[in-house]
Design an enzyme around this catalytic site. Structure first.
Site, mmCIF file in Angstrom:
data_model
loop_
_atom_site.group_PDB
_atom_site.id
_atom_site.type_symbol
_atom_site.label_atom_id
_atom_site.label_comp_id
_atom_site.label_asym_id
_atom_site.label_seq_id
_atom_site.Cartn_x
_atom_site.Cartn_y
_atom_site.Cartn_z
ATOM 1 N N HIS A 45 0.775 -1.246 0.018
ATOM 2 C CA HIS A 45 -0.044 -0.198 0.208
ATOM 3 C C HIS A 45 0.728 1.221 0.032
ATOM 4 O O HIS A 45 0.036 2.334 -0.224
ATOM 5 C CB HIS A 45 -0.925 0.109 1.194
ATOM 6 C CG HIS A 45 -2.099 -1.164 1.108
ATOM 7 N ND1 HIS A 45 -3.039 -1.296 0.118
ATOM 8 C CD2 HIS A 45 -2.169 -1.983 1.776
ATOM 9 C CE1 HIS A 45 -3.619 -2.164 0.298
ATOM 10 N NE2 HIS A 45 -3.483 -2.844 1.529
ATOM 11 N N GLN A 147 -0.346 -13.474 5.563
ATOM 12 C CA GLN A 147 -1.244 -12.661 5.830
ATOM 13 C C GLN A 147 -2.759 -13.181 5.634
ATOM 14 O O GLN A 147 -2.875 -13.694 4.445
ATOM 15 C CB GLN A 147 -1.103 -11.352 5.154
ATOM 16 C CG GLN A 147 -1.272 -10.221 6.154
ATOM 17 C CD GLN A 147 -0.973 -8.783 5.592
ATOM 18 O OE1 GLN A 147 -0.071 -8.680 4.690
ATOM 19 N NE2 GLN A 147 -2.154 -7.847 5.690
#
Length: 262
Positions: A45, A147
Site C-alpha cells: 500500500h 497474511q
C-alpha cells in the site's frame, strides 16, 4: 546472516514493530533508532519498489531492529528480487489457502526445496558471494509470514498452519473487517471475536501470530492472548497526527480524520 527475528519468534519472545509507509531511507533510519524490535517496509500500500526497499534495508542495517518486507502480491518474481537485495523476512499479503501459503514458501527457497532463482553473485543478500556457503544456509534463515484477511482465509486457517515453512500468520484487521461486512470498523465485536480466536489458534499450532493495531489497549490484549509480532503504529499516521496536534495548539484547523486500525 542469522535471522534474529525468526529466532525470537521461535523462542516465543514478543516482538513490537512499526509500519513504514513513507518509502524513505532517511525516515527509515530515523525510526530504526526509536527502539522497536522490527520495522515493516510496505510494498503493498506504500509507493515502494525494489530500489526503495533496498535503500531502506541499507538504512536500517546498522541498527538492532529487524526489517520485514511486504511485497505487493504473492509473486515469486517479485519475492526473488526482494530476497536478493537482502530481505530475510517476508509478510506475504492476501493468502487464502494452504496452496498459496505453500507457493510463498517455495518462492523463498533455493532448489530442490523451492523455486528461488540462483543469482548470488549479483545479490546483496550473499554479500556478492562473500558469505561462505550462502546457498546452503539461506533457506534456513528465511522467515515466511502469511497474511490472512478474509473469511475464506479464516476458514482455511487450520490447513495454512499445517504448511511447512510458514513461520507465522498475520491477521489483517482492516481487510478482514471489510470482508465481514464491517468496513472501517475492525473493532466490531464479531471482528474482534474472529481475531482473538485466530490468535489463540495460531499460537496453539506452534506458529507465531501477528497483527497491526494502533489501539494500545487492543495491542496489549492481543499480546496477552499470545500474539508474538505486533505492529503498534504507522509512520505516516504518527507524522500526520503529530503535525495536526502541533498546528491545533496554534489555532489551525486540520481536515477531520476518522480513527482507524492504523
Amino acid at each position: 546472516m542469522e535471522n534474529s527475528f525468526k529466532a525470537a519468534l521461535k523462542a516465543g519472545r514478543p516482538q513490537i514493530g512499526l509500519w513504514l509507509g513513507l518509502s524513505s531511507s532517511y525516515s527509515a533510519e530515523l525510526l530504526a533508532g526509536a527502539g522497536f524490535d522490527w520495522l515493516l517496509i510496505d510494498g503493498e500500500h506504500a509507493p515502494n519498489n525494489v530500489q526503495t526497499v533496498l535503500t531502506q534495508l541499507q538504512a536500517i542495517a546498522p541498527y538492532p531492529n529487524q526489517p520485514v518486507v511486504r511485497p505487493s502480491w504473492n509473486d515469486p518474481v517479485q519475492i526473488k528480487q526482494l530476497l536478493d537485495v537482502g530481505t530475510q523476512t517476508l509478510l506475504v499479503p492476501m493468502v487464502q489457502n494452504a496452496d498459496e501459503a505453500r507457493e510463498a514458501v517455495r518462492a523463498t527457497r533455493y532448489p530442490p526445496a523451492g523455486i528461488r532463482g540462483v543469482g548470488s553473485a549479483l545479490a546483496r543478500a550473499s554479500r556478492w558471494n562473500r558469505i561462505p556457503d550462502y546457498l546452503q544456509k539461506a533457506n534456513d534463515q528465511m522467515c515466511v509470514l502469511v497474511q490472512i484477511e478474509t473469511r475464506e482465509a479464516m476458514k482455511n486457517l487450520p490447513q495454512i498452519l499445517d504448511v511447512e515453512g510458514v513461520d507465522g500468520v498475520f491477521i489483517g484487521p482492516a481487510d478482514l473487517s471489510a470482508d465481514m461486512g464491517y468496513a472501517g470498523n475492525p473493532q466490531h465485536p464479531e471482528v474482534q471475536a474472529a481475531i482473538e480466536q485466530a490468535i489463540v489458534q495460531i499460537r496453539e499450532s506452534g506458529k507465531a501470530p501477528g497483527i497491526l493495531i494502533a489501539n494500545e489497549q487492543l495491542a496489549k490484549r492481543y499480546l496477552e492472548l499470545g500474539a508474538l509480532f505486533v505492529a503498534v503504529g504507522v509512520d505516516t499516521t504518527l507524522l500526520a497526527r503529530a503535525a495536526e496536534a502541533l498546528a491545533a495548539r496554534f489555532g489551525a484547523q486540520a481536515t477531520a480524520v476518522k480513527p482507524g486500525v492504523y
